[in-house]
Design an enzyme around this catalytic site. Sequence first.
Site, short mmCIF file in Angstrom:
data_model
loop_
_atom_site.label_atom_id
_atom_site.label_comp_id
_atom_site.label_asym_id
_atom_site.label_seq_id
_atom_site.Cartn_x
_atom_site.Cartn_y
_atom_site.Cartn_z
N ASP A 136 -26.19 33.42 6.60
CA ASP A 136 -25.29 33.70 5.54
C ASP A 136 -24.06 32.94 5.60
O ASP A 136 -23.29 32.97 6.29
CB ASP A 136 -24.85 35.27 5.92
CG ASP A 136 -23.65 35.77 4.85
OD1 ASP A 136 -23.51 34.95 3.98
OD2 ASP A 136 -23.24 36.79 5.26
N LYS A 175 -16.87 27.24 0.05
CA LYS A 175 -17.92 27.58 -0.66
C LYS A 175 -17.72 27.93 -1.99
O LYS A 175 -18.50 27.70 -3.08
CB LYS A 175 -18.43 29.04 -0.26
CG LYS A 175 -19.61 29.55 -0.78
CD LYS A 175 -19.95 31.12 0.06
CE LYS A 175 -21.11 31.77 -0.74
NZ LYS A 175 -21.37 32.86 0.06
N GLU A 189 -27.67 36.84 -2.11
CA GLU A 189 -27.26 37.58 -0.95
C GLU A 189 -27.57 39.13 -1.24
O GLU A 189 -27.75 39.68 -0.02
CB GLU A 189 -25.68 37.37 -0.87
CG GLU A 189 -25.31 35.95 -0.44
CD GLU A 189 -23.97 35.36 -0.49
OE1 GLU A 189 -23.14 36.19 -1.00
OE2 GLU A 189 -23.52 34.30 -0.16
N ASP A 247 -21.82 43.59 -3.63
CA ASP A 247 -21.24 42.71 -2.35
C ASP A 247 -20.19 41.99 -2.76
O ASP A 247 -20.15 40.96 -3.67
CB ASP A 247 -22.51 41.76 -2.51
CG ASP A 247 -22.50 40.60 -1.19
OD1 ASP A 247 -21.36 40.51 -0.96
OD2 ASP A 247 -23.32 39.90 -1.12
#
Length: 594
Positions: free
Chosen positions: A8, A70, A147, A169
């Site tokens: 992850d 990211k 994810e 999420d």
Amino acid sequence: MSRVIGIDLGTTNSCVSVVENDMPVIIPSATGATTTPSIVAFTKNGERLVGEAAARQAVTNPERTIASVKRHMGSEWSARIDGKEYKPQTISAMILMQLKKDAEKFLGEEVTEAVITVPAYFNDIQRQATKDAGRIAGLNVKRIINEPTSAALSYGLNHGEPQKVMVYDLGGGTFDVSIIEIGEGIIEVLATSGNNHLGGDDFDERLVQGIVRKFKEKTRVDLSKDFAAMQRIREAAERAKKELSTSDTTHIMQPFITQVRGGEALHLDMVITRQEFEAMISDLIQKTEDPVRNALNDAHISPAQLGRVLLVGGSTRVPAVQRKVMEMTGKEPSRNINPDECVAKGAAILGSTLQGRGLVAAGTGQDLLLLDVTPLSLSIETVGGVATRIVQRNTTLPARYSQIFSTAAPYQRNVDIHVLQGERPMARDNKTIGKFRLKGIKPAPAGVPQIEVTFDIDANGILKVSARDLDTGREQSITITADDRMSDMEIQQAMQDAQNYASQDQVRKDAIELLGDANKLLIRTERCVKNAGKQLDRAVKKQVKGDTAKLQKLVAKCRLDRVDESQLAEIRAAKEELELSAGDILRMYDGGQQ
């Protein structure tokens, strides 16, 4: 065969997992934690730090510390440090290398393959960038998985009974929501939506602004232009946010936060209530409502039809977020999964499955099977600047779609194919992910040539587009031409740099250890020569002094930012010479003590 790890790769923290005895387990970081901060730093002596070590020095070295990279994946963003340009893929690769290293230490074997997770709303270029980062880190990325889907896979392993689940999420930098159907071991994504620029980092920033504003009201001093002070406040804000998830108030204390004219030191000392914090972020939480509504609509279900709502990502610990989820769905969010670990565990489960080691879903007796979807529609530009859709969003992967087009002008010899991703009707309003040209079309009046355009999307959600003239058989495939995708040459160079960094890091580590041992030896030798006094043979004393001087000179010349193996070899040889010439003295006058 080495095992496939699940990663992850998060905005704030990253996590790595592997399947052991048919169950996914979290691999501890170098510090023993279950997650690793997604932070990379470069010290002034050239050393590279990743994870907790990088986070610890961020306040004193903010200009050379990179976090939340990211958010820049698939963009033209870069950071220049010591004259070298670092792209998001390169920085991400450094984080992946650290996770790979932790996994190898945990497993006691080399790790070469991984499944890496990305936000469901990542476009093709962002997915390619993530895959490139894995390649730079020395990993064969077996699969890119969304994810929320990964979290559902982790949940589905222990809850195989038929049900529809919403995965909400909210991580450090991105928000995704997916509607997933679980039944008889099959996990099928029905719909997905999200926002690639919404997360805990935004919560932190609102809290930082609130702290700066309150401090200015109290002291009339604006801290926003004080770089060092702002770095301290950001760290304090992140801690305060976590405290406000379990407490009604938090006390922020930062002594000597700044100085005013005259040299007077000012201290930051204030209390923030949960109510104040929730007022600061209420509009950000509200932004999650539209994606949730869109995902439910696309899945053709109502909130009442949901069996469970799963919360994923550290930001879902904020009580106001949990209340919002209850308000939107009418359901108490499930606490059956760890929001920090479930995404990595799901990736590890998929990795095990890809190796032919399928895991059985609880209560079904059947191996888990995953069916994911593409998050955004895919189109090509046609006459009038229209985005003509070839693949609708939320299409099950892998997918292959073809459509016949023709020329817009008479006797065209070439056709430009402009590939787009997005939901807007006009081409200019969508994201360009590639362009290519089909040449050599047989001359004919407009509308006569038959050109077949085919979209192939693999299980990673990565796209290949081809165009073929059905008359001549000529065919051309897409090559992504967006400037923010790394070229193969750049990737190869980054891989070489990564290997060089890894070897340099080891050399520096060896140098630190060797210099420490050499300095201990020099101190012991000096003490023993002094203790021996006139009892020491003159010739021996001369030899020892000469060897001591030689070693001292080499140690003094050694710089950690420029050290190489040849220098270390010289220091080792000089150290051995001194140990030999001073051996008897050390044994007689120091008792062999260190």
